[in-house]
Design an enzyme around this catalytic site. Structure first.
Site, short mmCIF file in Angstrom:
data_model
loop_
_atom_site.label_atom_id
_atom_site.label_comp_id
_atom_site.label_asym_id
_atom_site.label_seq_id
_atom_site.Cartn_x
_atom_site.Cartn_y
_atom_site.Cartn_z
N VAL A 16 6.03 11.51 26.82
CA VAL A 16 7.06 10.37 27.27
C VAL A 16 7.73 10.72 28.53
O VAL A 16 8.02 9.93 29.32
CB VAL A 16 8.08 10.08 25.94
CG1 VAL A 16 8.99 8.94 26.43
CG2 VAL A 16 7.55 9.52 24.61
N ASN A 106 12.50 22.99 30.20
CA ASN A 106 13.43 23.92 30.33
C ASN A 106 12.99 25.56 29.91
O ASN A 106 13.37 26.13 29.08
CB ASN A 106 14.24 23.47 29.00
CG ASN A 106 15.20 22.29 29.39
OD1 ASN A 106 15.67 22.36 30.35
ND2 ASN A 106 15.50 21.36 28.37
N SER A 132 17.17 16.45 34.23
CA SER A 132 17.98 15.85 33.30
C SER A 132 18.00 14.44 33.43
O SER A 132 18.30 13.82 34.22
CB SER A 132 19.35 16.66 33.49
OG SER A 132 20.29 16.18 32.26
N GLY A 133 18.25 13.76 32.07
CA GLY A 133 18.37 12.51 32.00
C GLY A 133 17.80 11.88 30.93
O GLY A 133 17.67 10.56 30.57
N LYS A 186 20.22 24.43 35.44
CA LYS A 186 19.75 23.30 34.42
C LYS A 186 20.26 24.21 32.97
O LYS A 186 20.68 23.48 32.26
CB LYS A 186 18.44 23.26 34.15
CG LYS A 186 17.77 22.26 33.17
CD LYS A 186 18.44 20.87 33.18
CE LYS A 186 17.85 19.86 32.33
NZ LYS A 186 17.62 20.27 30.69
N HIS A 189 24.01 23.79 32.92
CA HIS A 189 23.98 22.20 32.41
C HIS A 189 23.91 21.93 30.93
O HIS A 189 24.92 21.30 30.61
CB HIS A 189 23.11 21.58 33.35
CG HIS A 189 22.74 20.06 32.86
ND1 HIS A 189 22.30 19.86 31.55
CD2 HIS A 189 23.13 18.89 33.43
CE1 HIS A 189 22.22 18.55 31.76
NE2 HIS A 189 22.76 17.92 32.67
N ASN A 190 22.94 22.50 30.56
CA ASN A 190 22.69 22.46 28.99
C ASN A 190 23.91 22.83 28.35
O ASN A 190 24.20 22.51 27.03
CB ASN A 190 21.47 22.70 28.63
CG ASN A 190 20.36 21.83 28.97
OD1 ASN A 190 20.39 21.14 30.08
ND2 ASN A 190 19.24 21.97 28.46
N GLU A 193 26.53 20.70 28.33
CA GLU A 193 26.52 19.63 27.36
C GLU A 193 26.64 19.80 26.12
O GLU A 193 27.25 19.04 25.36
CB GLU A 193 24.94 19.23 27.83
CG GLU A 193 24.31 18.05 27.00
CD GLU A 193 22.88 18.01 27.10
OE1 GLU A 193 22.05 18.14 26.08
OE2 GLU A 193 22.33 18.01 28.44
N TYR A 194 26.44 21.12 25.66
CA TYR A 194 26.64 21.55 24.20
C TYR A 194 28.09 21.36 23.82
O TYR A 194 28.51 20.61 22.89
CB TYR A 194 26.11 22.85 23.87
CG TYR A 194 25.01 22.93 23.20
CD1 TYR A 194 24.71 23.70 22.04
CD2 TYR A 194 23.76 22.67 24.03
CE1 TYR A 194 23.23 24.11 21.82
CE2 TYR A 194 22.42 22.83 23.73
CZ TYR A 194 22.19 23.38 22.50
OH TYR A 194 21.03 23.80 22.01
N ARG A 448 40.66 52.49 21.96
CA ARG A 448 39.53 52.85 22.45
C ARG A 448 39.38 54.47 22.82
O ARG A 448 38.56 55.38 22.59
CB ARG A 448 38.87 52.33 23.56
CG ARG A 448 38.30 50.67 23.18
CD ARG A 448 37.98 50.01 24.22
NE ARG A 448 36.51 50.45 24.66
CZ ARG A 448 36.19 50.96 25.89
NH1 ARG A 448 37.52 51.15 26.72
NH2 ARG A 448 35.15 51.36 26.28
#
Length: 469
Positions: A16, A106, A132-133, A186, A189-190, A193-194, A448
């Site tokens: 697609v 990706n 993207s889109g 990208k 970007h993702n 998006e999350y 530490r």
């Protein structure tokens, strides 16, 4: 296929996304040819394309390569991973020096670096280009994030600028930097998006549980937000989702969808790499974790039956909506701030030379995280190119300061009512930590040194110190 047409652009992978992208290329005046192993996919493209002189397809790889003008411009829209390497190897038998291969999937940025170096030795130009889109963006105009050779980009630039989404006439594509710069942008970007998706879901949950909002009221609220400073693709589609009727039953479709989030890994890569770079992105981290928690549906149902929940604290609906609007704005800005902070550090670490104003601009249309506030974000980085974090930008200081009281109230209200808002809570914690000049890390450093002699630094003198505790 018997056409002797010479095509300007080739695309491998006619699913697609691929089919929509190649039709977009053909619509913009470029002759395009597709290749796929599936005769059905080839037929589907030919049928939809209409004119075989303008857009065509074949299952014969040699025929596909031979019909392209030089230097050949071939884009791959195939699943990330070993398939990309396999297709590259098949292409190498047919293409020539100077040709251009673009991976539009990706792919993990380190894989892109490896492929780019491998193909450079063979004098083939390789690009990793984030697209993207979704399917609709591919057809009507995506946001495209290419990285690779600057010289080779000039060859593909006319095609990309023609097919990309336009924001006030400006194409949402730009050369971002060498090697895997495009794939890296990208990936982040993702990750953003999350974060934004988790936030929009948390506010839906809160309005429903504490405000008693119906789907219609939610649709109206999100639609109103989308007319203001929260204007964004995710707020807009949420408003539409609330209204969708269930065709397989009665009521709204959303109420019948199982609450188990799936993921393909790009958000996780963002979190993992941020940890490698030492950059905090807690809103993105928790969004990834929440998909993992949501997947534990049976365990959650069992735990739900074992533990009592607090009484919901009711709130005036109008006041609640105002608090939510301010808080969601705050959380959106800070989610972008975290992702862009990671990009700034990655640019230094990997030599990408990213321009964050340009990155913000190509996200203004076409992509999933497109939002009105990206114009302000781009302007902030334009004004201060070395800005380490959006929180420090003059434009946002006042806006964030005004929103913080609402965020505090909302996080407290959610906590006392037992409504989980992990993304909003972690966004507030991040803000409070980032804007606090003194954190309790001095105790961690002392611990530490106590158990591992790891040393510490002092406030009052230079050097490193160790104490026999």
């Amino acid at each position: 296929m018997h056409s002797k047409t010479t095509f300007d652009f080739g695309l491998i992978g006619l699913g697609v996304m691929g089919r929509n992208f190649i039709l977009n290329v053909a619509d913009n005046g470029f002759k395009a040819i597709g290749y796929d192993l599936s005769q059905d996919q080839v037929n589907a493209l030919r049928e939809e394309g209409g004119n075989p002189e303008q857009v065509n397809a074949t299952t014969n790889l040699k025929e596909f390569v031979d019909s392209l003008s030089l230097p050949r411009k071939i884009m791959l829209l195939v699943p990330a991973g070993p398939i990309v390497d396999k297709v590259i190897e098949q292409l190498l038998a047919h293409i020539s020096e100077g040709d251009i291969i673009v991976d539009g999937g990706n792919s993990f940025f380190e894989d892109t670096d490896r492929r780019e170096a491998y193909l450079r030795e063979k004098k083939i130009n390789f690009f990793g280009a984030g697209v993207s889109g979704g399917a609709e963006g591919a057809r009507k105009g995506p946001s495209i994030m290419p990285g690779g050779s600057t010289e080779a980009y000039k060859e593909i630039q006319p095609v990309f600028e023609a097919v990309a989404a336009k924001y006030k006439g400006a194409p949402c594509v730009a050369y971002l930097g060498p090697k895997s710069a495009g794939n890296y942008v990208k990936m982040v970007h993702n990750g953003i998006e999350y974060g934004l998706m988790q936030l929009t879901a948390e506010f839906y949950d809160l309005l429903q549980r504490i405000g008693g909002f119906s789907n219609d009221q939610l649709a109206e609220t999100y639609n109103r937000w989308n007319q203001g400073r929260l204007q964004s693709f995710l707020v807009e589609i949420s408003s539409e989702i609330f209204q969708k009727e269930d065709e397989l039953g009665s009521g709204r479709l959303l109420d019948q969808i199982l609450d188990k989030g799936k993921q393909k890994g790009t958000g996780k890569w963002t979190s993992q790499n941020a940890m490698d770079l030492g950059i905090p992105v807690p809103t993105i981290d928790i969004a990834v974790s929440m998909r993992a928690i949501s997947a534990l549906k049976q365990e959650r149902l069992k735990a739900d039956s074992l533990y009592s929940r607090p009484t919901i604290q009711k709130k005036d609906a109008a006041e609640l909506v105002d608090m939510c609007e301010a808080s969601l704005y705050f959380a959106f800005v800070i989610t972008y701030a975290q992702g862009l902070h990671q990009l700034a550090e990655a640019s230094r670490e990997y030599g990408y030379q990213l321009n964050l104003a340009v990155v913000s601009r190509i996200w203004r249309a076409g992509c999933i995280i497109r939002a009105g506030m990206l114009e302000d974000i781009a302007n902030a980085f334009e004004k201060e190119p070395g800005l380490p974090n959006l929180i420090l930008s003059e434009h946002f200081i006042g806006e964030l300061q005004k929103a913080v009281p609402s965020v505090r109230q909302l996080v407290a209200l959610a906590a006392t009512s037992g409504v989980p808002m992990p993304a909003l809570s972690s966004t507030l914690s991040y803000f409070d930590s980032y804007t606090d000049g003194r954190l309790p890390m001095n105790l961690v450093q002392a611990q530490r040194d106590y158990f591992g002699s790891h040393t510490y630094e002092r406030l009052d003198r230079e050097g490193t110190f160790h104490t026999e505790w």
